[in-house]
Design a protein around this motif. Sequence first.
Motif, mmCIF file in Angstrom:
data_model
loop_
_atom_site.group_PDB
_atom_site.id
_atom_site.type_symbol
_atom_site.label_atom_id
_atom_site.label_comp_id
_atom_site.label_asym_id
_atom_site.label_seq_id
_atom_site.Cartn_x
_atom_site.Cartn_y
_atom_site.Cartn_z
ATOM 1 N N GLY A 446 0.700 -1.221 0.032
ATOM 2 C CA GLY A 446 -0.167 -0.126 0.150
ATOM 3 C C GLY A 446 0.686 1.289 0.051
ATOM 4 O O GLY A 446 0.245 2.063 -0.214
ATOM 5 N N SER A 447 2.159 1.276 0.246
ATOM 6 C CA SER A 447 3.035 2.358 0.281
ATOM 7 C C SER A 447 3.934 2.444 -0.876
ATOM 8 O O SER A 447 4.543 3.325 -0.958
ATOM 9 C CB SER A 447 3.788 2.564 1.542
ATOM 10 O OG SER A 447 4.643 1.329 1.642
ATOM 11 N N ALA A 448 3.716 1.557 -1.878
ATOM 12 C CA ALA A 448 4.731 1.809 -3.189
ATOM 13 C C ALA A 448 4.696 2.934 -3.766
ATOM 14 O O ALA A 448 3.444 3.110 -4.456
ATOM 15 C CB ALA A 448 4.534 0.245 -3.644
ATOM 16 N N PRO A 449 5.689 3.581 -4.202
ATOM 17 C CA PRO A 449 5.300 4.675 -5.115
ATOM 18 C C PRO A 449 5.485 4.340 -6.490
ATOM 19 O O PRO A 449 5.935 3.130 -7.045
ATOM 20 C CB PRO A 449 6.728 5.329 -4.925
ATOM 21 C CG PRO A 449 7.693 4.354 -4.359
ATOM 22 C CD PRO A 449 6.949 3.295 -3.836
ATOM 23 N N MET A 450 4.704 4.990 -7.443
ATOM 24 C CA MET A 450 4.675 4.691 -8.833
ATOM 25 C C MET A 450 6.089 5.209 -9.598
ATOM 26 O O MET A 450 6.390 6.454 -9.298
ATOM 27 C CB MET A 450 3.365 5.048 -9.486
ATOM 28 C CG MET A 450 2.300 4.327 -8.959
ATOM 29 S SD MET A 450 0.683 4.974 -9.851
ATOM 30 C CE MET A 450 0.443 6.517 -8.988
ATOM 31 N N SER A 451 6.524 4.416 -10.441
ATOM 32 C CA SER A 451 7.800 5.040 -11.328
ATOM 33 C C SER A 451 7.006 5.322 -12.466
ATOM 34 O O SER A 451 6.243 4.619 -13.267
ATOM 35 C CB SER A 451 8.548 3.622 -11.476
ATOM 36 O OG SER A 451 9.910 4.096 -12.354
ATOM 37 N N ALA A 452 7.658 6.490 -13.104
ATOM 38 C CA ALA A 452 7.092 6.986 -14.379
ATOM 39 C C ALA A 452 7.177 6.264 -15.520
ATOM 40 O O ALA A 452 6.153 6.145 -16.219
ATOM 41 C CB ALA A 452 7.922 8.200 -14.961
ATOM 42 N N ASP A 453 8.258 5.264 -15.607
ATOM 43 C CA ASP A 453 8.475 4.332 -16.740
ATOM 44 C C ASP A 453 7.880 2.802 -16.227
ATOM 45 O O ASP A 453 8.257 1.904 -17.047
ATOM 46 C CB ASP A 453 9.785 4.449 -17.497
ATOM 47 C CG ASP A 453 10.007 5.706 -17.916
ATOM 48 O OD1 ASP A 453 9.128 6.474 -18.412
ATOM 49 O OD2 ASP A 453 11.155 6.137 -17.904
#
Length: 623
Positions: A446-453
Amino acid sequence: MALTRPLRLKREVIRLAPDISTTDNPVARLWVDSGVFHLDQSYDYLVPDNLSEQVAVGVRVQVPFNGRECEALVLERIAISSDRRLKSITKVISRVPVASKRSLDLIALVAHRWACHPYDVIRSAIPPRVASVEKMYWIDKTSDRPGQSSVRQYLQLPAYQDPFQSLSRHVKSVQGSGSILVIVPNNRSVLRLMKHFPEAIILDSDLPRSERYENFLRARTTSAQIIIGTRSAIFADSPDLASIVIFNESSEQFFEVRSPGWNARDIAILRARNENVAIYCVGYSPSAEVARLIDIGWFEFKGAKQKIRVDTFQQEFSELLPGKIIGELRRLVKQGPILFIAPRKGYSQSISCSSCRNISTCSCGGRLEKKGATTAISCSLCANVYSEWVCQYCAGLKPFLLNRGSERFAQEIGVALPGIPITLCEAEKMVDDFELNSGIVIATPGSAPMSADGYAAVVILDGEKLLNQSDLRAQERAREIFFTHAALLNSSGSALLVINHSNPIVGALASWKPSLISRRELQERIEASLPPFVRSISLDIDSTESATLVRALNRSRDEGRLPASTRILGPSTLNTATHRILLLAPLEDGEGLVLLMHEFQRRRSATRKKLATLRIDPYSLSR
């Protein structure tokens, strides 16, 4: 000698009696905020002539009740009351209506469904009043909504895409027929969705009090709007509401923590049935409740047809990273960032002895833990520090760390993959976006950031422990974790699971079909007569009363006052002072079970006994 104080006469203020009403509908029917559980019915009061124009449906008023002045909410105006000795409304607290007939009907339904006082629901449904906000110009636009088609769909999100972009595309696709209410689990999701709808009305408990109240009134009086909010926003009363969208409906954050413990998904379903609005559940994997509704055809399942690459690596000696996965990680880290999902935060949640394997405890009875790599072992209860730890069973000097958390994983991964920058992300250290095109991210669910690519790899650590928890929701929660985080891959990335090769989650994830395991889980639930095929109630009560209550419940079942199909489980011990009793009945008998529990609480309130903690269809039956 002390001087005698001069005599002062006490001034008495005589309250003027309100004007007697002569209007066509001189009686107002109200809910009164008495603070007493068993006084949950409506009451009739006379409307004085000088207040008649102001007393309308949804207006807050003040009334005399049991010797004191209480706030009340107007339900309707009527001509005649069966009560011959009516008191009069004292004053109008606010002329601005905060509820319509539709929203009041919804509050009544929720109070009935979750066996509570209407004002227990109103506190969540209607924000606290801010007088300065009411000075603005508000026009009540409550009207009959046009008929809508009964659209009920579960929309599965695809992999390799930002879920909030996918969600925003769906919201835009249904825009145009009226206002849209979008419910998301938390404030972080609100902020991400706001980037796509900057003009949306936001209903979130994190807002300042005045801004939240202003947005609430804007939602009530403005048409053709997008309303975004967290769980209490499900009560939003839009004049032209056409669609309700629930994002990630299986989230525990949709369950109200205060009494009566309602949840936003079930209220959305109530609104869809009673207000003729469309309902869309958007997510990766449906909850058990929605999976049952899909199975019986109430929801239409719209799957995302795609596949992802999944590789499994089985632990042999309880190691964090099996030897075969290291080479794959070294290859993939050159192609982009890698996301590791650790099941727990912290360093180590438990300590055992390396020699005798006994779990180490403190003299107070609490378990020992290690909060960081450089901190000493300490007690989780009394915080007593053991700078020189010794096993109390065999006098061993070497501790063994159990239940490793994200900080411990970061340390071990750093040793296995040296020279690669590591970013730690958990509830207290949230990272909104991962902008680097390389490196390692270690996050809790639930705390994972999203990577742009997108990520070159997503590694689920300790997959067996996620699936093998004792809680009834463990499989559902783990399934959501697997699908949600695997979706953050880029189109050429791989999901690497540290799990047994034959686990059915592997095939379900690779084919992007949660139904491959959810259907089997539903079959197990129906055979065992467990939720979602039964109405469930958890009842927490003082340990001195639990045995007596169980006997009374069994007698009620034998006498026919409790449905004969009701199963009574427990009591089980929550702590030294509280026991828990579980009541389970088939859905068709659930109404009778809830009514009896409501009456049980009302009688305890009438006799001034402490109310039991009641949860109807709680998120978990075991915690």
